[in-house]
Motif scaffolding. Sequence first.
Motif, short mmCIF file in Angstrom:
data_model
loop_
_atom_site.label_atom_id
_atom_site.label_comp_id
_atom_site.label_asym_id
_atom_site.label_seq_id
_atom_site.Cartn_x
_atom_site.Cartn_y
_atom_site.Cartn_z
N ALA A 198 5.27 -13.92 -18.02
CA ALA A 198 6.46 -13.34 -17.40
C ALA A 198 6.54 -11.86 -17.72
O ALA A 198 6.06 -11.41 -18.76
CB ALA A 198 7.70 -14.05 -17.91
N PHE A 199 7.11 -11.09 -16.83
CA PHE A 199 7.33 -9.67 -17.10
C PHE A 199 8.28 -9.51 -18.29
O PHE A 199 9.31 -10.17 -18.37
CB PHE A 199 7.96 -9.02 -15.87
N ALA A 200 7.90 -8.60 -19.19
CA ALA A 200 8.76 -8.36 -20.34
C ALA A 200 10.12 -7.82 -19.90
O ALA A 200 11.14 -8.10 -20.51
CB ALA A 200 8.09 -7.38 -21.30
N HIS A 201 10.10 -7.05 -18.83
CA HIS A 201 11.34 -6.43 -18.36
C HIS A 201 12.04 -7.24 -17.28
O HIS A 201 13.06 -6.84 -16.79
CB HIS A 201 11.05 -5.04 -17.78
N ALA A 202 11.38 -8.34 -16.88
CA ALA A 202 11.89 -9.06 -15.71
C ALA A 202 13.33 -9.53 -15.92
O ALA A 202 13.72 -9.94 -17.01
CB ALA A 202 11.00 -10.25 -15.40
N GLY A 203 14.05 -9.46 -14.87
CA GLY A 203 15.39 -10.05 -14.90
C GLY A 203 16.51 -9.05 -15.00
O GLY A 203 17.68 -9.41 -14.87
N GLY A 204 16.17 -7.77 -15.24
CA GLY A 204 17.24 -6.76 -15.29
C GLY A 204 17.91 -6.63 -13.93
O GLY A 204 17.29 -6.88 -12.90
N ASP A 205 19.16 -6.20 -13.96
CA ASP A 205 19.92 -6.14 -12.71
C ASP A 205 19.26 -5.25 -11.67
O ASP A 205 19.26 -5.55 -10.48
CB ASP A 205 21.34 -5.63 -13.00
N ASP A 206 18.75 -4.10 -12.14
CA ASP A 206 18.22 -3.14 -11.17
C ASP A 206 16.71 -3.24 -11.05
O ASP A 206 16.08 -2.42 -10.40
CB ASP A 206 18.62 -1.72 -11.57
N GLU A 207 16.09 -4.21 -11.70
CA GLU A 207 14.64 -4.26 -11.70
C GLU A 207 14.09 -5.16 -10.60
O GLU A 207 14.66 -6.19 -10.28
CB GLU A 207 14.12 -4.78 -13.04
N PHE A 208 12.99 -4.72 -10.06
CA PHE A 208 12.27 -5.55 -9.10
C PHE A 208 10.78 -5.31 -9.29
O PHE A 208 10.38 -4.44 -10.07
CB PHE A 208 12.70 -5.20 -7.67
N TYR A 209 9.98 -6.08 -8.62
CA TYR A 209 8.55 -5.81 -8.70
C TYR A 209 7.89 -6.06 -7.36
O TYR A 209 8.40 -6.80 -6.51
CB TYR A 209 7.89 -6.59 -9.83
N PHE A 210 6.75 -5.40 -7.19
CA PHE A 210 5.91 -5.66 -6.02
C PHE A 210 4.52 -6.05 -6.50
O PHE A 210 4.16 -5.83 -7.67
CB PHE A 210 5.87 -4.46 -5.07
N VAL A 211 3.76 -6.62 -5.61
CA VAL A 211 2.36 -6.98 -5.90
C VAL A 211 1.45 -6.06 -5.10
O VAL A 211 1.69 -5.82 -3.91
CB VAL A 211 2.09 -8.45 -5.53
N GLN A 212 0.45 -5.52 -5.77
CA GLN A 212 -0.58 -4.72 -5.09
C GLN A 212 -1.84 -5.57 -4.91
O GLN A 212 -2.39 -6.10 -5.88
CB GLN A 212 -0.93 -3.45 -5.88
#
Lengths: 295, 123
Positions: A28-42
């Motif tokens: 899991a992302f260490a930062h995952a889950g923050g209100d303003d956080e998102f991620y994309f896949v390259q």
Amino acid sequence: MKLSRRDFLKISSIGGLVFSTGLSGARAFAHAGGDDEFYFVQLSDSHWGFKNLKFNGDPEGTLPKAIATVNSLARKPDFVMFTGDLTHTTDDPEERRRRMRQFKSLTDKLEVPQVRYLPGEHDAALDAGAAYKEFFGDTHYAFSHKGVNFIALDNVSDPRARLGATQLGWLEERLAELDRDQPLVVFAHRPLFALRPDWDWSTADGDQAIALLKKHPKITVFYGHIHQEHHHQTGHIAHHSAKSLIFPLAPPDTQGKKFKVGWDPQHPYAGLGLRKVGLTEKQAVVEIDELGVKV
Amino acid sequence: MTKRPRAWRWCVLPLIVAAQAGCTRQADATDPQVITIEARRFAYSPAVIRLKKDQPVVLELISKDGLHGFNAPELGLRSDVIMDGPSRLTFTPRKTGRFIFHCDIFCGSGHDQMAGEIVVVDD
């Protein structure tokens, strides 16, 4: 400045960026889950249509496996970005379109809100992007997502690997419109800096693009083309290349000519993969997680 | 009166030819070495160019099947390679070593492997 992953970790840790190698999304992302956080896949360099078993023993299965890997992620990315060489080039315009059609039918199976594309030279250099545009739209564009600005550049439709004056002018105009306090992420197929010019790993007028981009303090570049993970810093701009989904190429510090790394049946899919990139509106890129192809 | 000039010409002509030949030989000794390189999808011929340091050279580049590039960035050499050529690059290598040149105009499926090497050795 060329950076090893360890060097990059030292530098990136200053800005709070976490760099990791996950296993098919299990981590899991260490930062995952923050209100303003998102991620994309390259995803990058699938070269659909390439069928030399010496370099990939599963040429028609690797891309579907990568798509299945993305679909298996517990937390879905906000979007997938494909940074070029979707297809392997061909002289036959009909075959080129057939490959693009097949590729598109596969990536349509990605269970994500949006899939975005960029051309590589194999997709676009022989017809100035004509076929590519029919299937995937503009070859360069800009968009914003959750407070982060994104710009996709085309340094391949010109077979001389130039962005060109028109696109550089467009880039300058787009940059002028942006709030410099907001993070900026740039996508391209080729490196914008001269990584290995004698291997064609450069952009002819990339220095002009970097001169424009460096005015922005929170900027990161993601690219493909070199078929391996690589990290480089030009001033405050971090450049990250992605692994391929067909075959790795030799590392840039190799002496002599460029070469493809052969397929190892004992370690299939070694050197291939995809990456997750976590971002926040305040900090820009906060995490990069390299994933293998899930077998 | 009309025969004298003819006799004079027959005597002098060999001297002129000999002098011209001498000039040519002298020019060969100082003029740059000329090497012709053919480009075709997806290779150069010859693919290995052997040069001597500090010896001037002219690379004559000609394509056999369309537009290609010739780029040796470490030597600062770059030219288009066209069928209506040749394109010429004149230079004097000042450092020894092995220098890769490659096609920098995308030309098809084997473009990535279209490369060669300039090998510069001490005279």
